[in-house]
Write a protein that holds these residues in place. Structure first.
Motif, PDB file in Angstrom:
ATOM      1  N   SER A  75       0.840   5.341 -10.129  1.00 43.21           N
ATOM      2  CA  SER A  75      -0.423   4.842 -10.675  1.00 43.21           C
ATOM      3  C   SER A  75      -0.390   4.802 -12.195  1.00 43.21           C
ATOM      4  CB  SER A  75      -1.586   5.711 -10.201  1.00 43.21           C
ATOM      5  OG  SER A  75      -1.758   5.634  -8.808  1.00 43.21           O
ATOM      6  N   ASP A  78       0.068  -1.973  -4.883  1.00 43.34           N
ATOM      7  CA  ASP A  78      -1.279  -1.510  -5.218  1.00 43.34           C
ATOM      8  C   ASP A  78      -1.981  -0.888  -4.008  1.00 43.34           C
ATOM      9  OD1 ASP A  78      -2.015  -2.599  -8.132  1.00 43.34           O
ATOM     10  OD2 ASP A  78      -0.805  -4.111  -7.123  1.00 43.34           O
ATOM     11  N   ALA A 130      -2.770   3.146  -3.565  1.00 50.09           N
ATOM     12  CA  ALA A 130      -4.190   3.521  -3.438  1.00 50.09           C
ATOM     13  C   ALA A 130      -4.427   4.293  -2.149  1.00 50.09           C
ATOM     14  CB  ALA A 130      -5.065   2.275  -3.482  1.00 50.09           C
ATOM     15  N   LEU A 169      -7.782   8.996 -11.964  1.00 49.57           N
ATOM     16  CA  LEU A 169      -7.382   8.579 -10.626  1.00 49.57           C
ATOM     17  C   LEU A 169      -8.301   9.104  -9.542  1.00 49.57           C
ATOM     18  CD1 LEU A 169      -3.495   8.896 -10.884  1.00 49.57           C
ATOM     19  CD2 LEU A 169      -4.926   6.871 -11.208  1.00 49.57           C
TER      20      LEU A 169
END
Length: 202
Positions: free
Chosen positions: A112, A127, A131, A175
């Protein structure tokens, strides 16, 4: 005496923190990141070919990798209160989280951070995967800390040192939010005097 090769703003803070908790003698050799690339200087590579911190030297040994260093230091310590008794439930929780910090959690956190350095529209395959993994890991951590005070149960251990630094990296990179048990935990860890002494090294 254990010599710690410490890179500023790095995971080598863990090792100084551990040594402070154990009240063991140590010396620190400082290294500064390049202001532009944020990478470790080439001089660190003269100590270990991986050119990254933490690295320790002791009794002719040079050891890299946080988890291995933690275990080595605990083996040298006169007191073993930061590692639960082998064979107990707390011990296996300790082992799980000691490795979780650099195993499961490090990948999505570091990925990230790297992804934040370039333009992205969220459509790339990486991505969605990162995630998902980050949410899965943080949800597991949040649930664990909702049931117990520390990662190895009700007793502070070296696994907490490993996990705290990883969680701080994730927090500083924005995050996660709305994780009250993680937030409460980090506040408690950051209030420890040994943590504060370690952080003073940069």
């Amino acid at each position: 005496m254990i010599k710690v090769h410490h890179l500023n703003q790095s995971r080598s803070t863990r090792i100084i923190w551990l040594l402070e908790e154990l009240q063991m003698e140590y010396e620190v050799e400082h290294y500064q990141r390049d202001e532009h690339t944020r990478l470790a200087p080439a001089s660190l590579g003269q100590t270990h070919p991986l050119n990254k911190a933490p690295i320790i030297e002791h009794n002719g040994l040079k050891i890299c990798e946080s988890g291995a260093i933690v275990e080595y230091i605990l083996d040298q310590a006169k007191q073993s209160h930061l590692r639960p008794e082998k064979g107990t439930q707390a011990y296996y929780q300790y082992i799980e989280w000691l490795h979780f910090a650099e195993g499961s959690l490090a990948l999505p956190v570091i990925a990230s951070l790297l992804m934040q350095m370039e333009p992205r529209d969220g459509s790339q395959a990486m991505d969605g995967y990162i995630a998902k993994e980050l949410n899965l890991d943080l949800s597991f951590i949040e649930a664990t800390l909702s049931k117990q005070r520390y990662f190895a149960g009700e007793q502070f251990s070296a696994a907490d040192i490993m996990m705290t630094i990883s969680l701080e990296i994730a927090l500083n990179a924005n995050l996660f939010e709305n994780r009250p048990h993680i937030s409460r935990y980090l506040e408690a860890m950051q209030a420890r005097s040994a943590y504060q002494k370690a952080r003073a090294y940069g």
